[in-house]
Design a protein around this motif. Structure first.
Motif, PDB file in Angstrom:
ATOM      1  N   ALA A 173       0.820  -1.214   0.000  1.00 15.88           N
ATOM      2  CA  ALA A 173       0.000   0.000   0.000  1.00 15.88           C
ATOM      3  C   ALA A 173       0.851   1.260   0.000  1.00 15.88           C
ATOM      4  CB  ALA A 173      -0.930   0.009   1.216  1.00 15.88           C
ATOM      5  N   ALA A 174       2.117   1.151   0.434  1.00 10.24           N
ATOM      6  CA  ALA A 174       3.004   2.318   0.496  1.00 10.24           C
ATOM      7  C   ALA A 174       3.846   2.493  -0.753  1.00 10.24           C
ATOM      8  CB  ALA A 174       3.923   2.197   1.710  1.00 10.24           C
ATOM      9  N   PHE A 175       3.841   1.522  -1.652  1.00  8.26           N
ATOM     10  CA  PHE A 175       4.764   1.554  -2.787  1.00  8.26           C
ATOM     11  C   PHE A 175       4.589   2.794  -3.665  1.00  8.26           C
ATOM     12  CE2 PHE A 175       6.024  -3.221  -3.238  1.00  8.26           C
ATOM     13  CZ  PHE A 175       6.437  -3.207  -1.921  1.00  8.26           C
ATOM     14  N   ALA A 176       3.359   3.159  -3.965  1.00  7.22           N
ATOM     15  CA  ALA A 176       3.117   4.318  -4.834  1.00  7.22           C
ATOM     16  C   ALA A 176       3.681   5.586  -4.202  1.00  7.22           C
ATOM     17  CB  ALA A 176       1.625   4.475  -5.115  1.00  7.22           C
ATOM     18  N   ASP A 177       3.534   5.716  -2.885  1.00  6.16           N
ATOM     19  CA  ASP A 177       4.063   6.888  -2.184  1.00  6.16           C
ATOM     20  C   ASP A 177       5.591   6.888  -2.208  1.00  6.16           C
ATOM     21  OD1 ASP A 177       1.487   7.709  -1.553  1.00  6.16           O
ATOM     22  OD2 ASP A 177       1.498   6.697   0.399  1.00  6.16           O
ATOM     23  N   LEU A 178       6.195   5.716  -2.039  1.00  2.00           N
ATOM     24  CA  LEU A 178       7.654   5.626  -2.062  1.00  2.00           C
ATOM     25  C   LEU A 178       8.197   5.985  -3.440  1.00  2.00           C
ATOM     26  CD1 LEU A 178       8.039   2.317  -0.036  1.00  2.00           C
ATOM     27  CD2 LEU A 178       8.758   4.591   0.718  1.00  2.00           C
ATOM     28  N   LEU A 179       7.486   5.576  -4.475  1.00  2.00           N
ATOM     29  CA  LEU A 179       7.920   5.876  -5.843  1.00  2.00           C
ATOM     30  C   LEU A 179       7.788   7.355  -6.181  1.00  2.00           C
ATOM     31  CD1 LEU A 179       6.375   2.826  -7.712  1.00  2.00           C
ATOM     32  CD2 LEU A 179       8.816   3.337  -7.479  1.00  2.00           C
ATOM     33  N   ALA A 180       7.004   8.088  -5.394  1.00  2.00           N
ATOM     34  CA  ALA A 180       6.779   9.517  -5.652  1.00  2.00           C
ATOM     35  C   ALA A 180       7.710  10.422  -4.853  1.00  2.00           C
ATOM     36  CB  ALA A 180       5.323   9.881  -5.345  1.00  2.00           C
ATOM     37  N   LEU A 181       8.551   9.834  -4.010  1.00  2.00           N
ATOM     38  CA  LEU A 181       9.479  10.643  -3.205  1.00  2.00           C
ATOM     39  C   LEU A 181      10.504  11.353  -4.091  1.00  2.00           C
ATOM     40  CD1 LEU A 181      10.261   8.239  -0.225  1.00  2.00           C
ATOM     41  CD2 LEU A 181       8.983  10.382  -0.104  1.00  2.00           C
ATOM     42  N   THR A 182      10.917  12.528  -3.671  1.00  2.00           N
ATOM     43  CA  THR A 182      11.935  13.282  -4.399  1.00  2.00           C
ATOM     44  C   THR A 182      12.916  13.909  -3.398  1.00  2.00           C
ATOM     45  OG1 THR A 182      10.599  15.307  -4.391  1.00  2.00           O
ATOM     46  CG2 THR A 182      10.384  13.837  -6.310  1.00  2.00           C
ATOM     47  N   GLY A 183      14.099  14.246  -3.895  1.00  2.00           N
ATOM     48  CA  GLY A 183      15.071  14.972  -3.089  1.00  2.00           C
ATOM     49  C   GLY A 183      15.824  14.104  -2.111  1.00  2.00           C
ATOM     50  N   ASP A 184      16.516  14.749  -1.201  1.00  2.00           N
ATOM     51  CA  ASP A 184      17.350  14.056  -0.226  1.00  2.00           C
ATOM     52  C   ASP A 184      16.535  13.748   1.021  1.00  2.00           C
ATOM     53  OD1 ASP A 184      19.479  12.866   0.960  1.00  2.00           O
ATOM     54  OD2 ASP A 184      20.416  14.732   1.623  1.00  2.00           O
ATOM     55  N   GLN A 185      15.515  12.934   0.838  1.00  2.00           N
ATOM     56  CA  GLN A 185      14.672  12.558   1.966  1.00  2.00           C
ATOM     57  C   GLN A 185      14.368  11.074   1.896  1.00  2.00           C
ATOM     58  OE1 GLN A 185      10.549  13.780   1.913  1.00  2.00           O
ATOM     59  NE2 GLN A 185      10.575  14.140  -0.307  1.00  2.00           N
ATOM     60  N   GLY A 186      14.251  10.475   3.064  1.00  2.00           N
ATOM     61  CA  GLY A 186      13.821   9.097   3.129  1.00  2.00           C
ATOM     62  C   GLY A 186      12.307   9.057   3.227  1.00  2.00           C
ATOM     63  N   ALA A 187      11.808   8.053   3.898  1.00  2.00           N
ATOM     64  CA  ALA A 187      10.359   7.868   3.966  1.00  2.00           C
ATOM     65  C   ALA A 187       9.762   8.352   5.282  1.00  2.00           C
ATOM     66  CB  ALA A 187      10.028   6.399   3.760  1.00  2.00           C
ATOM     67  N   THR A 188      10.549   9.048   6.092  1.00  2.00           N
ATOM     68  CA  THR A 188      10.052   9.499   7.396  1.00  2.00           C
ATOM     69  C   THR A 188       8.804  10.358   7.255  1.00  2.00           C
ATOM     70  OG1 THR A 188      12.270   9.430   8.347  1.00  2.00           O
ATOM     71  CG2 THR A 188      10.621  10.767   9.492  1.00  2.00           C
ATOM     72  N   ALA A 189       8.791  11.227   6.258  1.00  2.00           N
ATOM     73  CA  ALA A 189       7.626  12.101   6.054  1.00  2.00           C
ATOM     74  C   ALA A 189       6.373  11.283   5.757  1.00  2.00           C
ATOM     75  CB  ALA A 189       7.898  13.084   4.921  1.00  2.00           C
ATOM     76  N   LEU A 190       6.529  10.217   4.991  1.00  2.00           N
ATOM     77  CA  LEU A 190       5.376   9.366   4.672  1.00  2.00           C
ATOM     78  C   LEU A 190       4.815   8.714   5.932  1.00  2.00           C
ATOM     79  CD1 LEU A 190       6.559   7.525   1.428  1.00  2.00           C
ATOM     80  CD2 LEU A 190       5.124   9.564   1.611  1.00  2.00           C
TER      81      LEU A 190
END
Length: 216
Positions: free
Chosen positions: A143-160
Motif C-alpha cells: 500500500a506504500a509503494f506508490a508513495d515511495l515511488l513519488a518521493l523526491t530529493g534528499d529525503q527518506g520515507a520518514t515524512a510518509l
C-alpha cells in the motif's frame, strides 16, 4: 515473511565520513558486506541492493551474496532516488518490503518477522523503536509503494510515516543496532566494538552449547 522483499540502500557518497564509508573495514569486512550478509541470511523472497557513488566497488564487496544489485543513475539527488530505483525493481508479487540502510550493519534483522506482521495488521508500515526513538529497518506494505515511488530529493520515507500515523505500527526493542548508523569514523569505531562484542558472545554461546565451555 512470506512474499516479502528486502531492499538495502547503498547509494550515498558518505561525505561526512570523508567518502567511501560503506567500503570501510569493519572487523575484517566492508561495512556494506556486514550489513548485506545479515539481510541475505534472513528469509526474504528477494534481496535488492541499490548503489550510487561507489557502484563498482560495492558490487565487488558483495560478490558471492545472493542479491540483485542495481545502480541508481540519479543517486546524487539523495535517498529518494535510491528508494525509487529499489521499489521499482521489486518483484511484482511482493507483499511488502523491509528497507535497510547500508551504513547500519548492526540493524536487528531478527525483528523483521514481527515487523512484517505488524505492518500488515496496521496497513501501511512498521518500524522498531528504542527508548522512544524510531529506528530501522522499516517494513512497508504494498500500500506504500506508490508513495515511495513519488518521493523526491534528499529525503527518506520518514515524512510518509508521519502522514499515515494510523497505519504505522511500532515495536519496542532493546537492540541498539536499530539506531546505530555510521556517519563518522568515530561511529565506525563504535560499530566495530559492538560487532566484536556480539561475535565474542556468539562464539562463547556456541562453545558452551558444544560443551567446550562450562555453563555460567
Amino acid at each position: 515473511m512470506q512474499g516479502w522483499s528486502a531492499l538495502i540502500l547503498a547509494g550515498g557518497a558518505g561525505r561526512r565520513f570523508g567518502g567511501g564509508k560503506l567500503l570501510a573495514d569493519m572487523a575484517g569486512a566492508p561495512v556494506i558486506r556486514r550489513a548485506a550478509e545479515a539481510v541475505a541470511a534472513a528469509d526474504f523472497a528477494e534481496v535488492v541492493v541499490v548503489t550510487g557513488a561507489d557502484d563498482a566497488a560495492i558490487r565487488a564487496a558483495l560478490v558471492g551474496l545472493e542479491a540483485h544489485i542495481l545502480h541508481a543513475p540519479d543517486w546524487a539527488e539523495g535517498m529518494a532516488a535510491t528508494l525509487r530505483t529499489g521499489i521499482a525493481a521489486l518483484a511484482p508479487e511482493a507483499a511488502g518490503v523491509c528497507v535497510f540502510l547500508g551504513d547500519m550493519p548492526l540493524v536487528p534483522v531478527s525483528l523483521c518477522p514481527a515487523l512484517t506482521q505488524a505492518a500488515e495488521q496496521a496497513g501501511y508500515a512498521a518500524r522498531p523503536r528504542l527508548d522512544g526513538k524510531p529506528g530501522h529497518p522499516v517494513a512497508f506494505t504494498r500500500a506504500a509503494f506508490a508513495d515511495l515511488l513519488a518521493l523526491t530529493g534528499d529525503q527518506g520515507a520518514t515524512a510518509l510515516l508521519k502522514q499515515h500515523p494510523e497505519g504505522v505500527a511500532y515495536i519496542d526493542t532493546a537492540e541498539s543496532g536499530a539506531l546505530l548508523d555510521i556517519d563518522t569514523p568515530a561511529d565506525l569505531a563504535a560499530a566495530t566494538r559492538a560487532w566484536n562484542a556480539c561475535a565474542t558472545s556468539a562464539t562463547s554461546e556456541s562453545a558452551t552449547s558444544r560443551g567446550a565451555l562450562p555453563k555460567p
